[in-house]
Design an enzyme around this catalytic site. Structure first.
Site, PDB file in Angstrom:
ATOM      1  N   GLN A 230       0.820  -1.220   0.000  1.00 58.66           N
ATOM      2  CA  GLN A 230       0.000   0.000   0.000  1.00 58.66           C
ATOM      3  C   GLN A 230       0.846   1.259   0.000  1.00 58.66           C
ATOM      4  OE1 GLN A 230      -1.579  -1.042   4.083  1.00 58.66           O
ATOM      5  NE2 GLN A 230      -1.555   1.192   4.301  1.00 58.66           N
TER       6      GLN A 230
ATOM      7  N   CYS B 128      -5.005   0.572   3.900  1.00 62.07           N
ATOM      8  CA  CYS B 128      -5.058  -0.844   4.257  1.00 62.07           C
ATOM      9  C   CYS B 128      -6.458  -1.408   4.079  1.00 62.07           C
ATOM     10  CB  CYS B 128      -4.589  -1.039   5.700  1.00 62.07           C
ATOM     11  SG  CYS B 128      -5.646  -0.219   6.930  1.00 62.07           S
TER      12      CYS B 128
ATOM     13  N   HIS C  24      -5.509  -1.237  11.820  1.00 59.81           N
ATOM     14  CA  HIS C  24      -5.059  -1.803  10.548  1.00 59.81           C
ATOM     15  C   HIS C  24      -6.053  -2.863  10.078  1.00 59.81           C
ATOM     16  CE1 HIS C  24      -2.157  -2.449   7.434  1.00 59.81           C
ATOM     17  NE2 HIS C  24      -1.651  -3.587   7.885  1.00 59.81           N
TER      18      HIS C  24
END
Length: 596
Positions: A111, A117, A258
């Site tokens: 990314q 994410c 995340h």
């Protein structure tokens, strides 16, 4: 002049300050890694921390590699409700969708310096769901995360929501990466290729496996039933230094949240297997393992776990018969046609080394697989297969030769003592054969079966009979004759009587008695010598004529007692022969001097 001097001093001071700054940064990092390693050891954690491209970034840059915005819940979210329910199928003790009848997980992506994410995790889940639904393992289905970031209204490089992204995958979907390559920026939706929505990959629905308070069994059951799962967790500073092993939190402050993709689990090791989006130079080639215990720690692994269900539309494949489906021994070229929608991917692979795919190994839409069948040098026909668009296609090939067998030698002579023997088999490659003994005293010790050229080794037992014997082995349909010599036999001495007593004999007078020697064996008995020994040996003497005695034959040894002094006399008659069991036989002798 003073101004130039001031500028020079200023530049030197600036350089000094910058060197000190970077040195301090380096020192701070080194202490951080040492601290993490110390905490790992102190807490008995099962992972290794090392310097890597993520751990070397400033903390602000590290946070850009996250980007999850935790969703707000309304209570109306779809849920699989697997907790507490018996699954349709019992989940195995371990599972890895990278090796579950094939690899259904696409390669690791990166990314970059963008908090996307959430886009990478959901795109990875869509890619895996597509491969599983279409049964096309090994395909690198690379969908455009940039379309999700720029067009999905689910977030940006500043962060995004996995639930909003999942809604977008259901309503609109994603095109291939080539439509809008990833830029690690917010970008503009107008930069995507034209009419991409018509070829976008979509899911039919999605559901939460867990929002908060996730359970190991709930995630395992969903992973086994539905495939790889989108999940979220809190990232602390120690996680950026992860290199390998089973991660569990040991130290550091919260960096952010995340989104990742769970692809497997392992009960013996008590961990989940997870695909990250930080490139292959981080972790275990881009993956990490995390302990089950982190579901209930500050990490909160498993919160907001999402499962995707089905595709909309799904891909179907029509796989034609191979042309031709049967090949001559010389081999040749073949092809298989596949019909499907233009946006459906599929792969082809050979299951046998003698079938090679020359084109069509990975195709999007309808296409043709071309393959080559090697010549068959074996004497046996064979059947092989290819895996095409998730289906097994079979081809057959004729035998390459007729089997004939030559045995060398076809007969052998073996001594009476026995021992090893061998014979060679000559045959074309692939021609099978066996070997067996037809008598108990011959044993095949090697080469009971074979293919093509080979050797049969056998062992012959000793022959104790005085007659020769013949036995056979059957080798590759041929007869091997073995002739063994007769045993020469052995002699066996017998002496009668076992002792001689002469009684009373006058001085200078004599008395004679005989000892009979008989051969009870199966070979001639050779009387090699006859002696008299002992204290009074000079008071006795013997005479004999014993030529080699045939089996059953006998001879006489005449023993005379002739005393020359008074008293009791004794000695021993020693008979030496070639009897291997009794090469020396002793016959006690005794006598007395008669009274006057």
């Amino acid at each position: 002049m003073a101004k130039k001097k001031f500028l020079m001093i200023s530049m030197v001071m600036f350089c000094f300050i910058m060197v000190c700054f970077f040195w301090m940064q380096s020192l701070a990092y080194g202490q951080g890694l040492d601290e993490i390693r110390a905490e790992i050891q102190k807490k008995g954690a099962r992972w290794h921390a090392e310097d890597n491209p993520l751990s070397r970034l400033p903390f602000a840059e590290q946070k850009k590699r996250l980007g999850l915005l935790r969703p707000g819940l309304t209570g109306l979210e779809p849920s699989l409700n697997l907790d507490g329910e018996a699954p349709l199928f019992e989940a195995p003790a371990s599972l890895d969708w990278r090796n579950h009848g094939g690899n259904f997980v696409t390669p690791i992506r990166n990314q970059g310096s963008c908090g996307s994410c959430w886009a990478f995790a959901t795109a990875a889940a869509l890619e895996a769901t597509t491969l599983i639904a279409n049964q096309t393992p090994g395909v690198d289905l690379n969908l455009s995360e940039q379309v999700m970031v720029s067009c999905g209204n689910a977030g940006s490089c500043g962060g995004g929501s996995v639930s909003s992204a999942s809604n977008y995958l259901k309503s609109t979907g994603l095109p291939l990466e080539t439509c809008y390559p990833y830029t690690a920026t917010n970008g503009a939706c107008a930069n995507a290729c034209a009419d991409w929505q018509s070829s976008a990959y979509r899911i039919s629905s999605w559901s939460y496996v867990a929002t908060t308070q996730a359970t190991v069994e709930g995630i395992k059951n969903a992973l086994y039933s539905n495939g790889p799962l989108v999940t979220t967790f809190a990232v602390y500073q120690d996680f950026f230094s992860y290199r390998s092993g089973v991660y569990s939190y040991v130290s550091g402050s919260l960096a952010g949240h995340h989104a990742v993709l769970i692809v497997g689990y392992d009960d013996p090791g008590q961990y989940f297997i997870v695909k990250n989006s930080w490139g292959t130079s981080w972790g275990e080639a881009g993956y990490f393992r995390i302990a089950y215990s982190e579901l209930n720690s500050v990490v909160g692994f498993g919160d907001y776990t999402i499962a995707y269900v089905g595709l909309n539309p799904s891909c179907s494949y029509t796989v034609g018969l191979p042309a031709p489906s049967s090949f001559a021994a010389s081999g040749g070229n073949g092809s298989i046609n596949v019909s499907t929608s233009s946006d459906c991917p599929w792969t082809a692979s050979s299951n046998d080394s003698w079938i090679t795919i020359t084109s069509g190994a990975s195709v999007m839409g309808s296409g043709t697989v071309s393959f080559v069948v090697n010549s068959n040098t074996s004497a046996s026909s064979r059947t092989g297969s290819l895996r095409v668009a998730g289906q097994t296609v079979t081809v057959s090939q004729e035998a390459g030769a007729t089997c004939t067998y030559t045995l060398n030698p076809t007969q052998q002579d073996i001594t009476a003592a026995g021992g090893p023997g061998s014979a060679g088999v000559s045959a074309a490659t692939g021609c099978p054969w066996t070997a067996s003994s037809n008598v108990a005293w011959i044993t095949v010790t090697a080469g009971l079966s074979g293919s093509g050229n080979g050797t049969v080794v056998y062992s012959v037992a000793a022959n104790s009979s005085t007659s020769s014997r013949t036995g056979t082995l059957t080798v590759a349909g041929n007869t091997l004759k073995v002739t063994q010599a007769a045993s020469a036999g052995v002699p066996a001495i017998s002496v009668s009587p076992a002792s001689l007593k002469f009684g009373y004999v006058g001085i200078n007078r004599y008395s004679s008695k005989k000892v009979t020697v008989t051969n009870n064996g199966s070979a001639p008995l050779d009387i090699q010598s006859v002696t008299i020994g002992g204290t009074d040996a000079n008071q006795f003497n013997e005479t004999h004529v014993c030529n080699p005695l045939p089996p059953g034959g006998s001879c006489t040894i005449m023993v005379t007692f002739s005393p020359t002094t008074a008293g009791t006399k004794s000695a021993a008659l020693q008979i030496y022969s070639n009897d291997p069991a009794r090469n020396s036989v002793s016959v006690p002798l005794s006598g007395k001097t008669a009274r006057r």
